[in-house]
Design an enzyme around this catalytic site. Sequence first.
Site, PDB file in Angstrom:
ATOM      1  N   LYS A  40      92.285  28.856   9.364  1.00 28.05           N
ATOM      2  CA  LYS A  40      92.851  30.197   9.131  1.00 28.05           C
ATOM      3  C   LYS A  40      94.045  30.121   8.179  1.00 28.05           C
ATOM      4  O   LYS A  40      94.143  30.886   7.221  1.00 28.05           O
ATOM      5  CB  LYS A  40      93.249  30.783  10.492  1.00 28.05           C
ATOM      6  CG  LYS A  40      94.003  32.080  10.497  1.00 28.05           C
ATOM      7  CD  LYS A  40      95.448  32.002  10.946  1.00 28.05           C
ATOM      8  CE  LYS A  40      95.829  31.052  11.993  1.00 28.05           C
ATOM      9  NZ  LYS A  40      97.221  30.977  12.367  1.00 28.05           N
TER      10      LYS A  40
ATOM     11  N   LYS B 209     104.612  29.509   5.582  1.00 26.00           N
ATOM     12  CA  LYS B 209     103.892  28.780   6.636  1.00 26.00           C
ATOM     13  C   LYS B 209     102.458  28.435   6.191  1.00 26.00           C
ATOM     14  O   LYS B 209     101.988  27.309   6.377  1.00 26.00           O
ATOM     15  CB  LYS B 209     103.859  29.625   7.904  1.00 26.00           C
ATOM     16  CG  LYS B 209     103.009  29.059   9.031  1.00 26.00           C
ATOM     17  CD  LYS B 209     103.586  27.781   9.595  1.00 26.00           C
ATOM     18  CE  LYS B 209     102.587  27.091  10.509  1.00 26.00           C
ATOM     19  NZ  LYS B 209     103.090  25.828  11.041  1.00 26.00           N
TER      20      LYS B 209
HETATM   21  P1  NDP Z   1      96.180  28.769  21.235  1.00 27.44           P
HETATM   22  O1  NDP Z   1      94.788  28.928  20.778  1.00 27.44           O
HETATM   23  O2  NDP Z   1      96.553  27.591  22.067  1.00 27.44           O
HETATM   24  O3  NDP Z   1      96.634  30.070  22.098  1.00 27.44           O
HETATM   25  C1  NDP Z   1      96.349  31.347  21.653  1.00 27.44           C
HETATM   26  C2  NDP Z   1      97.040  32.377  22.494  1.00 27.44           C
HETATM   27  O4  NDP Z   1      96.632  33.664  22.047  1.00 27.44           O
HETATM   28  C3  NDP Z   1      96.669  32.327  23.979  1.00 27.44           C
HETATM   29  O5  NDP Z   1      97.758  32.793  24.751  1.00 27.44           O
HETATM   30  C4  NDP Z   1      95.501  33.302  24.044  1.00 27.44           C
HETATM   31  O6  NDP Z   1      95.309  33.867  25.327  1.00 27.44           O
HETATM   32  C5  NDP Z   1      95.972  34.358  23.097  1.00 27.44           C
HETATM   33  N1  NDP Z   1      94.871  35.164  22.561  1.00 27.44           N
HETATM   34  C6  NDP Z   1      93.785  34.725  21.897  1.00 27.44           C
HETATM   35  N2  NDP Z   1      93.016  35.787  21.525  1.00 27.44           N
HETATM   36  C7  NDP Z   1      93.639  36.892  22.003  1.00 27.44           C
HETATM   37  C8  NDP Z   1      93.334  38.286  21.949  1.00 27.44           C
HETATM   38  N3  NDP Z   1      92.232  38.757  21.329  1.00 27.44           N
HETATM   39  N4  NDP Z   1      94.190  39.142  22.539  1.00 27.44           N
HETATM   40  C9  NDP Z   1      95.309  38.683  23.165  1.00 27.44           C
HETATM   41  N5  NDP Z   1      95.653  37.392  23.250  1.00 27.44           N
HETATM   42  C10 NDP Z   1      94.819  36.506  22.661  1.00 27.44           C
HETATM   43  O7  NDP Z   1      97.097  28.886  19.947  1.00 27.44           O
HETATM   44  P2  NDP Z   1      98.513  28.192  19.655  1.00 27.44           P
HETATM   45  O8  NDP Z   1      99.454  28.499  20.757  1.00 27.44           O
HETATM   46  O9  NDP Z   1      98.294  26.787  19.255  1.00 27.44           O
HETATM   47  O10 NDP Z   1      98.929  28.966  18.323  1.00 27.44           O
HETATM   48  C11 NDP Z   1      99.522  30.258  18.331  1.00 27.44           C
HETATM   49  C12 NDP Z   1     100.010  30.538  16.909  1.00 27.44           C
HETATM   50  O11 NDP Z   1     100.989  29.566  16.544  1.00 27.44           O
HETATM   51  C13 NDP Z   1      98.905  30.442  15.844  1.00 27.44           C
HETATM   52  O12 NDP Z   1      99.098  31.407  14.853  1.00 27.44           O
HETATM   53  C14 NDP Z   1      99.058  29.033  15.292  1.00 27.44           C
HETATM   54  O13 NDP Z   1      98.526  28.917  13.982  1.00 27.44           O
HETATM   55  C15 NDP Z   1     100.565  28.868  15.372  1.00 27.44           C
HETATM   56  N6  NDP Z   1     101.067  27.490  15.440  1.00 27.44           N
HETATM   57  C16 NDP Z   1     100.553  26.583  16.357  1.00 27.44           C
HETATM   58  C17 NDP Z   1     101.054  25.275  16.400  1.00 27.44           C
HETATM   59  C18 NDP Z   1     100.541  24.242  17.371  1.00 27.44           C
HETATM   60  O14 NDP Z   1     100.956  23.060  17.273  1.00 27.44           O
HETATM   61  N7  NDP Z   1      99.655  24.569  18.347  1.00 27.44           N
HETATM   62  C19 NDP Z   1     102.122  24.842  15.480  1.00 27.44           C
HETATM   63  C20 NDP Z   1     102.646  25.897  14.639  1.00 27.44           C
HETATM   64  C21 NDP Z   1     102.110  27.144  14.603  1.00 27.44           C
HETATM   65  P3  NDP Z   1      94.340  33.194  26.427  1.00 27.44           P
HETATM   66  O15 NDP Z   1      95.222  32.298  27.235  1.00 27.44           O
HETATM   67  O16 NDP Z   1      93.814  34.355  27.188  1.00 27.44           O
HETATM   68  O17 NDP Z   1      93.256  32.458  25.689  1.00 27.44           O
END
Ligand code: NDP
Length: 296
Positions: A241, A172
């Site tokens: 990242k 990835k």
């Molecule tokens: P977002 O930034 O949209 O969401 C992050 C999530 O993690 C939220 O639910 C957030 O909660 C939670 N979070 C953040 N910090 C903490 C913490 N300290 N403790 C607990 N929960 C936490 O990220 P994405 O959904 O876009 O991405 C998630 C993963 O998937 C990443 O690793 C990303 O690289 C990967 N990814 C994303 C893609 C995309 O198109 N968006 C595609 C493929 C992979 P809260 O709601 O409280 O902020």
Amino acid sequence: MTRVAFLGLGAIGAPMASHLSKSPFQLTVWNRTRATAEAFGSEHGASVAATPADAARGAEFVITCLPSSREVAEVLEGPRGIMEGLEADAVLIDCTSGDPAASRGFAANLNQRRASFMDAPVSGGVAGAKAGILTVMCGGEPELVERARHVLEAFGKKIVLCGPVGSGHAVKAVSNALLAVQVWSTAEALAALTKLGISGAVALDVINASAGRSNASQNLFPERVLTRAFPRTFRLALLDKDIGIATKLAAEAGAAVPLIDLAARLIHEARLELGEEADHVEAAKVVESRAGTIIM
Ligand code: NDP
């Protein structure tokens, strides 16, 4: 019914989890910001847990989808974390785009509790998550991937076992390093052509029927840059990242990756300039401002 817990309802986590809210799955969700979990629970009929430990209690499969392995460690091993509620024989599926070394540590920790770990990061974006057609790259034991296959197929179309724990994360990170190179180089190419008096639309029409085409040129630039829409679906900070993990892995392996190293530096500079909430395609705005033009 298969009992599944999903933790992390972010941009990609929420549409992935939505597919697990239907039969044959019984879904419990947890999100750091509880209001997001409550809204998801009402919309999709899922139970909402107060803590990661409560979410894990009784679940056969626990899925995490968090920004990085750092947050996975907090939610897994911290107070009221998954570890406190995890059943023996449960499987933790980490869909975070994470760090292979951290994942090997999680796996060792879980194995001591007779539970199992696999990394299963995804690709295909928010649109692919909504459609349930993500690519899922797995790291772990083959039997575990087979056991989890029906869960992964709820949101994934192509499911590939890449190797032992951490292998999915490695593939990835490297795939997203290529995405970073494509976004940056396509922006540079179109900015240069714009300055030569050739429109971005004409250039993309030709490039997309020629050898220089990529996901960036075929999808991202026509839909997001030419339209100036720049929707926020995948944060630039997360791409930074990912490419950081890729360069670290290459260095550990003793593989020279000067082009990817340069892209990592440029993406990091763009993140510092645009902030934590900017979308990855907004990196094109930094290229435009350095070139003194707007791609149109
Ligand atoms: P977002 O930034 O949209 O969401 C992050 C999530 O993690 C939220 O639910 C957030 O909660 C939670 N979070 C953040 N910090 C903490 C913490 N300290 N403790 C607990 N929960 C936490 O990220 P994405 O959904 O876009 O991405 C998630 C993963 O998937 C990443 O690793 C990303 O690289 C990967 N990814 C994303 C893609 C995309 O198109 N968006 C595609 C493929 C992979 P809260 O709601 O409280 O902020």
